[in-house]
Enzyme design. Structure first.
Site, PDB file in Angstrom:
ATOM      1  N   LYS A  56      18.978  10.553   5.807  1.00 32.55           N
ATOM      2  CA  LYS A  56      18.151  10.010   4.936  1.00 32.55           C
ATOM      3  C   LYS A  56      18.018  10.904   3.656  1.00 32.55           C
ATOM      4  CE  LYS A  56      15.427   6.034   4.512  1.00 32.55           C
ATOM      5  NZ  LYS A  56      15.799   4.732   4.972  1.00 32.55           N
ATOM      6  N   GLY A 103       3.731 -10.749   5.365  1.00 32.78           N
ATOM      7  CA  GLY A 103       4.422 -10.122   4.508  1.00 32.78           C
ATOM      8  C   GLY A 103       5.693 -11.020   3.848  1.00 32.78           C
ATOM      9  N   VAL A 149      12.529  -9.843   2.280  1.00 33.05           N
ATOM     10  CA  VAL A 149      12.990 -10.257   3.599  1.00 33.05           C
ATOM     11  C   VAL A 149      12.491 -11.381   4.365  1.00 33.05           C
ATOM     12  CG1 VAL A 149      13.515  -9.608   6.079  1.00 33.05           C
ATOM     13  CG2 VAL A 149      13.898  -8.022   4.215  1.00 33.05           C
TER      14      VAL A 149
HETATM   15  P1  NAD Z   1       9.054  -6.088   0.103  1.00 29.11           P
HETATM   16  O1  NAD Z   1       8.191  -4.957  -0.533  1.00 29.11           O
HETATM   17  O2  NAD Z   1       9.804  -7.131  -0.703  1.00 29.11           O
HETATM   18  O3  NAD Z   1       8.070  -7.133   0.890  1.00 29.11           O
HETATM   19  C1  NAD Z   1       6.751  -6.521   1.575  1.00 29.11           C
HETATM   20  C2  NAD Z   1       5.823  -7.559   1.508  1.00 29.11           C
HETATM   21  O4  NAD Z   1       4.525  -7.268   2.531  1.00 29.11           O
HETATM   22  C3  NAD Z   1       5.251  -7.721  -0.164  1.00 29.11           C
HETATM   23  O5  NAD Z   1       5.226  -9.229  -0.746  1.00 29.11           O
HETATM   24  C4  NAD Z   1       3.815  -6.995   0.023  1.00 29.11           C
HETATM   25  O6  NAD Z   1       2.841  -7.667  -0.828  1.00 29.11           O
HETATM   26  C5  NAD Z   1       3.452  -7.534   1.637  1.00 29.11           C
HETATM   27  N1  NAD Z   1       2.416  -6.613   2.253  1.00 29.11           N
HETATM   28  C6  NAD Z   1       2.123  -5.356   1.725  1.00 29.11           C
HETATM   29  N2  NAD Z   1       1.154  -5.054   2.742  1.00 29.11           N
HETATM   30  C7  NAD Z   1       0.782  -6.136   3.456  1.00 29.11           C
HETATM   31  C8  NAD Z   1      -0.464  -6.546   4.362  1.00 29.11           C
HETATM   32  N3  NAD Z   1      -1.209  -5.302   4.610  1.00 29.11           N
HETATM   33  N4  NAD Z   1      -0.687  -7.553   4.833  1.00 29.11           N
HETATM   34  C9  NAD Z   1       0.354  -8.548   4.450  1.00 29.11           C
HETATM   35  N5  NAD Z   1       1.121  -8.316   3.510  1.00 29.11           N
HETATM   36  C10 NAD Z   1       1.360  -7.187   2.912  1.00 29.11           C
HETATM   37  O7  NAD Z   1       9.934  -5.447   1.413  1.00 29.11           O
HETATM   38  P2  NAD Z   1      10.913  -6.008   2.134  1.00 29.11           P
HETATM   39  O8  NAD Z   1      12.452  -5.544   1.479  1.00 29.11           O
HETATM   40  O9  NAD Z   1      10.787  -7.494   2.158  1.00 29.11           O
HETATM   41  O10 NAD Z   1      10.954  -5.521   3.474  1.00 29.11           O
HETATM   42  C11 NAD Z   1       9.906  -5.805   4.594  1.00 29.11           C
HETATM   43  C12 NAD Z   1      10.232  -4.823   5.640  1.00 29.11           C
HETATM   44  O11 NAD Z   1      11.318  -4.936   6.320  1.00 29.11           O
HETATM   45  C13 NAD Z   1       9.830  -3.337   5.237  1.00 29.11           C
HETATM   46  O12 NAD Z   1       8.968  -2.737   6.412  1.00 29.11           O
HETATM   47  C14 NAD Z   1      11.291  -2.916   5.237  1.00 29.11           C
HETATM   48  O13 NAD Z   1      11.159  -1.141   5.357  1.00 29.11           O
HETATM   49  C15 NAD Z   1      11.696  -3.156   6.256  1.00 29.11           C
HETATM   50  N6  NAD Z   1      13.183  -3.469   6.092  1.00 29.11           N
HETATM   51  C16 NAD Z   1      13.819  -4.287   4.896  1.00 29.11           C
HETATM   52  C17 NAD Z   1      15.239  -4.327   4.903  1.00 29.11           C
HETATM   53  C18 NAD Z   1      15.827  -4.891   3.728  1.00 29.11           C
HETATM   54  O14 NAD Z   1      17.016  -5.284   3.663  1.00 29.11           O
HETATM   55  N7  NAD Z   1      14.916  -5.334   2.599  1.00 29.11           N
HETATM   56  C19 NAD Z   1      16.087  -3.632   5.657  1.00 29.11           C
HETATM   57  C20 NAD Z   1      15.272  -3.181   6.848  1.00 29.11           C
HETATM   58  C21 NAD Z   1      14.114  -3.020   7.051  1.00 29.11           C
END
Ligand code: NAD
Length: 367
Positions: free
Chosen positions: A93, A193, A197
């Site tokens: 990373k 959230g 995803v």
């Molecule tokens: P994103 O930033 O698109 O979405 C996160 C969402 O969570 C946002 O809509 C935000 O408003 C919401 N949020 C933040 N704080 C919150 C709270 N306290 N209560 C409710 N909602 C809240 O991120 P993403 O890409 O959808 O990823 C989501 C999670 O999955 C993250 O932890 C990320 O590390 C993990 N992840 C994502 C991927 C990927 O392919 N995008 C891959 C592996 C892991």
């Protein structure tokens, strides 16, 4: 039984080599460039299975040691994620220290790309929090060792739909474990959230007839989820205490902690968020003792990594999806393994990952 090594990087004093020793890292590269203002750290955790792949995070860390701890923790997580997903990839990373909104430039990203290039393929980078596919296009001008590129450049584009598919598979496997069959029809699922995803996950769950509850800070997305999927909106605090079948954390890490766990009423926790357990041993055990089926985060959310890995071998979406589907079997396997060993599911998943690395060390040592 061989002891599982968990690490604690949370102490206020921090000794770099002690940190590297406790996390068993291979190499750290500190990158500094006055002309572009680049200050970055690349941590290569383990390359027994292949080159270390992991995204580049750009963040305004309050202290340098916070950046070091973050990159050590995240790169170790990548090793386990790649291993359990059955990929020929190691874990690594990078973090760039700075404000991604004001301090990022083409020159800074390309200079970072030069440092990646100097590692001769031992590290492959990708986008992460604070970096975008556009930034990776700049990095790609200086090195081939970058994935997460737009489709027009031969990449797989946004990995989130694939991550969501893997999460859906993990939820179904967890249902199979908890209820004896994997149908989600009529099951209540609380998704915290609704980002990249979470939204795609809602699509799968809705299609299968699940009853949906949603929480997010973004009111617009909540309204859309109600309109599209008939989802019921609740606050994040109320979501923790909801009497639902499945809780799917898809926002931030650390959501499973001393405060939240005693309030949970769900039977399954299975969501995409990284680092859900504040402490893998203490909180993993607490959840196990409550009889909740937990899908280890780095297993259930590995679809994104599988997607970018496919990119490195000539991207075909169908191949990435069919590889991601295997998360279903892996989650079941880890549940069985946890039962046999008397471990919580997170520790069983770590053990599973370490075993593959141990076995492959017999084939070759490091990349
Ligand atoms: P994103 O930033 O698109 O979405 C996160 C969402 O969570 C946002 O809509 C935000 O408003 C919401 N949020 C933040 N704080 C919150 C709270 N306290 N209560 C409710 N909602 C809240 O991120 P993403 O890409 O959808 O990823 C989501 C999670 O999955 C993250 O932890 C990320 O590390 C993990 N992840 C994502 C991927 C990927 O392919 N995008 C891959 C592996 C892991």
């Amino acid at each position: 039984m061989e002891e599982i090594k968990t690490v604690n990087l949370s102490s206020t004093t921090f000794d770099l080599f002690a940190g590297l020793e406790s996390t068993d890292h291979e190499q750290i590269l500190f990158c500094q460039d006055n002309a572009t203002g680049l200050k970055a750290i690349i941590a290569i955790h383990n390359t027994v299975l292949g080159p270390g792949l992991g995204g580049t995070r750009m963040w305004s860390y309050a202290h340098e040691k916070d950046a070091i701890k973050d990159v050590l923790r995240l790169s170790r997580g990548m090793t386990y994620k790649a291993s359990v997903a059955g990929l020929n990839l190691g874990g690594a990373k990078a973090v760039i220290i700075g404000d991604h909104k004001t301090q990022k430039s083409e020159a800074l990203m390309r200079k970072f790309g030069r440092f990646v290039e100097n590692l001769n393929g031992k590290y492959i980078t990708a986008e992460d929090v604070g970096t975008t596919t556009r930034d990776m296009e700049y990095v790609a001008m200086e090195t081939e060792n970058v994935v997460g590129l737009p489709e027009i450049m031969g990449g797989g584009g946004d990995p989130s739909p694939v991550t969501a598919y893997g999460t859906y598979m993990g939820i179904k496997a967890s249902a199979k474990k908890a209820y004896g069959n994997d149908s989600l029809s009529g099951k209540s699922v609380a998704v915290m959230g609704i980002g990249k995803v979470g939204w795609h996950l809602l699509e799968y769950l809705h299609k299968e007839g699940a009853k949906l509850y949603v929480a997010d800070l973004n009111q617009d997305i909540l309204q859309q989820a109600t309109k599209e999927f008939g989802a019921i909106v609740v606050s994040s605090e109320d979501m923790i205490t909801l009497d639902v079948d499945i809780f799917a954390p898809c926002a931030l890490g650390g959501i499973l902690n001393d405060h939240t766990i005693p309030q949970l009423k769900c039977q399954i926790i299975a969501g995409a968020a990284n680092n859900q357990l504040e402490d893998e041993t203490i909180h993993g055990n607490q959840i196990k003792d409550m009889g909740i089926v937990y899908a280890p985060d780095f297993v259930i959310n590995s679809g994104g990594l599988i997607n970018v890995y496919s990119e490195h071998n000539g991207y075909v979406r169908e191949i990435a999806m069919s590889q991601t589907e295997k998360i279903y079997d892996t989650i079941l396997q880890i549940n069985h393994m946890a039962e046999d060993l008397g471990l919580n599911n997170q520790l069983a998943a770590i053990k599973h990952a370490e075993k593959r690395i141990h076995d492959m060390r017999l084939v070759h040592s490091t990349y």
